[in-house]
Write a protein that holds these residues in place. Sequence first.
Motif, PDB file in Angstrom:
ATOM      1  N   GLY A   8       1.079  -1.298  -0.188  1.00 20.75           N
ATOM      2  CA  GLY A   8      -0.139   0.113   0.163  1.00 20.75           C
ATOM      3  C   GLY A   8       0.801   1.269  -0.017  1.00 20.75           C
ATOM      4  N   GLY A   9       2.292   1.041   0.471  1.00 23.17           N
ATOM      5  CA  GLY A   9       2.822   2.228   0.529  1.00 23.17           C
ATOM      6  C   GLY A   9       4.461   2.103   1.038  1.00 23.17           C
ATOM      7  N   THR A  54      -0.663   2.966  -4.520  1.00 18.93           N
ATOM      8  CA  THR A  54       0.348   2.570  -3.568  1.00 18.93           C
ATOM      9  C   THR A  54       1.066   4.050  -3.223  1.00 18.93           C
ATOM     10  N   ILE A  55       1.135   4.414  -2.327  1.00 18.35           N
ATOM     11  CA  ILE A  55       1.598   5.888  -1.737  1.00 18.35           C
ATOM     12  C   ILE A  55       3.112   5.604  -1.778  1.00 18.35           C
ATOM     13  N   ARG A  78      -1.112  -3.938   2.319  1.00 14.64           N
ATOM     14  CA  ARG A  78      -2.559  -4.326   2.287  1.00 14.64           C
ATOM     15  C   ARG A  78      -2.824  -5.440   2.854  1.00 14.64           C
ATOM     16  N   VAL A  79      -4.009  -5.313   3.701  1.00 13.99           N
ATOM     17  CA  VAL A  79      -4.529  -6.474   3.951  1.00 13.99           C
ATOM     18  C   VAL A  79      -6.150  -6.627   3.892  1.00 13.99           C
ATOM     19  N   ASP A  80      -6.762  -7.962   4.081  1.00 11.61           N
ATOM     20  CA  ASP A  80      -8.014  -7.867   3.632  1.00 11.61           C
ATOM     21  C   ASP A  80      -8.898  -7.901   5.105  1.00 11.61           C
ATOM     22  N   ASP A  81      -8.563  -8.260   6.242  1.00 10.59           N
ATOM     23  CA  ASP A  81      -9.234  -8.275   7.495  1.00 10.59           C
ATOM     24  C   ASP A  81      -8.273  -7.901   8.644  1.00 10.59           C
ATOM     25  N   VAL A 119       6.351  -2.164  10.686  1.00 11.08           N
ATOM     26  CA  VAL A 119       5.571  -2.548   9.608  1.00 11.08           C
ATOM     27  C   VAL A 119       4.229  -1.992   9.743  1.00 11.08           C
ATOM     28  N   GLU A 120       3.635  -1.365   8.903  1.00 10.91           N
ATOM     29  CA  GLU A 120       2.325  -0.842   8.827  1.00 10.91           C
ATOM     30  C   GLU A 120       1.372  -1.700   8.007  1.00 10.91           C
TER      31      GLU A 120
END
Length: 128
Positions: A8-9, A54-55, A78-81, A119-120
């Motif tokens: 995601g970034g 994507t940032i 990125r994650v789904d849940d 880690v984000e």
Amino acid sequence: MKRVTGIGGIFFKAKDAPVLHAWYKRHLGIDVQEWGGTSFNWTDSDGKPTGGSTIWSIGSEQGEQFAPSNSSFMINYRVDDLLSLIKVLKEEGCNVLDKVDDSEYGKFAWVIDPEGNKVELWQPPVDQ
């Protein structure tokens, strides 16, 4: 359960962020905005938008956005849940920070990897 579904970034620190912004803009053509980064919108092979981005961002070396890590970078996955994933990561003994942010940009949580990198984890809003 799916865990990470994409990046995601990418965020990193610079000794002189404005100089680095200008270098990336001039030499690599990255459209660095006033906030210090850009958003790369995802497209398919025909160039049609696919609903994700994507940032990419450069921040000040003095910034605290990566704390408690001393690393000069942080990757957003990125994650789904998100809530299910952080529950599983805690059960597996990972160092999950006790904060979850929920905003118009989605849900965010953080885990520290074995080398001390923050880690984000990001669950985008439903429309992304």
